[in-house]
Scaffold this active site. Structure first.
Site, PDB file in Angstrom:
ATOM      1  CG  MET A 227      -2.041  -1.549   1.230  1.00  0.00           C
ATOM      2  SD  MET A 227      -2.868  -0.530   2.110  1.00  0.00           S
ATOM      3  CE  MET A 227      -2.415  -1.095   4.071  1.00  0.00           C
TER       4      MET A 227
ATOM      5  CB  ALA B 157       4.304   4.243   2.844  1.00  0.00           C
TER       6      ALA B 157
ATOM      7  CG  HIS C 269       6.879  -2.453   1.517  1.00  0.00           C
ATOM      8  ND1 HIS C 269       6.784  -1.497   2.858  1.00  0.00           N
ATOM      9  CD2 HIS C 269       6.314  -3.100   2.133  1.00  0.00           C
ATOM     10  CE1 HIS C 269       5.997  -1.278   3.218  1.00  0.00           C
ATOM     11  NE2 HIS C 269       5.463  -1.905   2.764  1.00  0.00           N
TER      12      HIS C 269
ATOM     13  CD  GLN D 113      -5.574  -3.669   3.260  1.00  0.00           C
ATOM     14  OE1 GLN D 113      -6.078  -4.164   2.442  1.00  0.00           O
ATOM     15  NE2 GLN D 113      -5.001  -3.906   3.960  1.00  0.00           N
TER      16      GLN D 113
ATOM     17  CG  ASP E  20       1.462  -7.554   8.261  1.00  0.00           C
ATOM     18  OD1 ASP E  20       0.509  -6.739   9.009  1.00  0.00           O
ATOM     19  OD2 ASP E  20       1.628  -7.106   7.680  1.00  0.00           O
TER      20      ASP E  20
ATOM     21  CD  GLN F 238      -1.944  -8.555   4.870  1.00  0.00           C
ATOM     22  OE1 GLN F 238      -2.170  -8.137   5.094  1.00  0.00           O
ATOM     23  NE2 GLN F 238      -0.964  -8.090   4.502  1.00  0.00           N
TER      24      GLN F 238
HETATM   25  O1  PAF Z   1       0.080  -5.711   3.827  1.00  0.00           O
HETATM   26  C1  PAF Z   1      -0.359  -4.546   3.389  1.00  0.00           C
HETATM   27  O2  PAF Z   1      -0.013  -3.735   3.167  1.00  0.00           O
HETATM   28  C2  PAF Z   1      -1.707  -5.193   2.831  1.00  0.00           C
HETATM   29  O3  PAF Z   1      -2.767  -5.573   3.437  1.00  0.00           O
HETATM   30  C3  PAF Z   1      -1.948  -5.876   1.226  1.00  0.00           C
HETATM   31  C4  PAF Z   1      -1.670  -6.988   1.353  1.00  0.00           C
HETATM   32  C5  PAF Z   1      -1.671  -5.249   0.127  1.00  0.00           C
HETATM   33  C6  PAF Z   1      -3.613  -5.612   0.526  1.00  0.00           C
HETATM   34  O4  PAF Z   1      -4.431  -4.667   0.391  1.00  0.00           O
END
Ligand code: PAF
Length: 259
Positions: free
Chosen positions: A28, A30, A35, A59, A148, A151
């Site tokens: 997303m 930033a 990342h 979300q 996460d 997730q």
């Molecule tokens: O972890 C994130 O940045 C978000 O939840 C994702 C996996 C890009 C989904 O929008």
């Protein structure tokens, strides 16, 4: 580095790649070193690496959290170029949600506990957008951070449940020097909050009981949503003022040395 803002233009590029292996890092924006570690792993594993940047409104259960989400696109693009990414997918809401979120992916067990119990609909939004991104980008592998952890587990379960053809790779948490797990939300911390934030990791890795952790974090100024064990991890979510932080550590072999 190529930049695609529409599904159609991306699909033309994807078709030319034919059977080349493609790694996707969905973000997303930033972007931080967490990342970039996913990007580096993808570059090692695949012929082509694509990063998506899409602040997924569905979300966010809290509109102010969405509005406050940091946006630094120029910086993100220069980090990705430097890292050697082949292409960036930057779609609009209307591209991704032509149905305006009428269709949704829902999971009825794991998505309802831990973060799901505090963030209603959050994982429906995550799973829906991840499925859409996989259908558009057609990745061989997709990379997600273990920060996460809930997730990551849900995405692995979704891929299995829907027989999806993408391998999910979980990558280790990258931490700041004081232990704070890297997160885009850290950009929202002021100087004092940033100092306090490092105490979250220090507390959960301090070999004390969960009850004691809860008490200590509250004394340190955190508002704890939960501290719970799932699989072999200890997971925590806590607020510093209005900023929600999550983290987790290996728990299986952790000895509690103080009550
Ligand atoms: O972890 C994130 O940045 C978000 O939840 C994702 C996996 C890009 C989904 O929008």
């Amino acid at each position: 580095m190529k930049i695609f803002k529409t599904i159609k233009s991306y699909q033309g590029y994807r078709a030319e790649l034919k059977s080349k292996n493609l790694g996707l890092v969905a973000t997303m924006g930033a972007l931080h070193l967490g990342h970039i570690s996913l990007v580096e792993q993808s570059i090692k594993d695949n012929h082509i690496t694509v990063v998506s940047i899409f602040v997924n409104a569905t979300q966010f259960e809290n509109i102010s959290d969405l509005n406050e989400y940091p946006s630094v696109l120029d910086n993100d693009l220069s980090l990705l170029k430097q890292a050697g990414v082949d292409a960036v997918f930057l779609p609009s809401y209307d591209e991704v949600y032509p149905d305006n979120y009428a269709f949704q992916v829902q999971e009825n067990k794991l998505s309802k506990i831990l973060c799901g119990a505090y963030r209603e609909g959050h994982f429906d939004g995550v799973l829906t957008v991840v499925m859409k991104l996989f259908n558009i980008v057609k990745p061989t592998r997709a990379y997600f951070g273990e920060k996460d952890f809930q997730q990551l587990t849900l995405i692995k379960q979704m891929v299995k449940a829907f027989f999806m053809n993408t391998e999910i790779i979980g990558c280790p948490i990258i931490r700041e020097s004081d232990g704070l797990a890297m997160s885009s939300r850290n950009l929202r911390l002021n100087m004092q909050q940033r100092q306090q934030a490092g105490l979250l990791y220090r507390t959960i890795s301090s070999h004390i009981s969960i009850k004691h952790m809860q008490k200590k974090l509250t004394e340190l100024g955190f508002e704890v949503d939960y501290i719970e064990v799932m699989q072999d991890k200890l997971l925590v979510a806590a607020y510093l003022d209005e900023i929600r932080l999550i983290d987790n550590i290996e728990y299986e072999n952790m000895q509690v040395i103080a009550a």
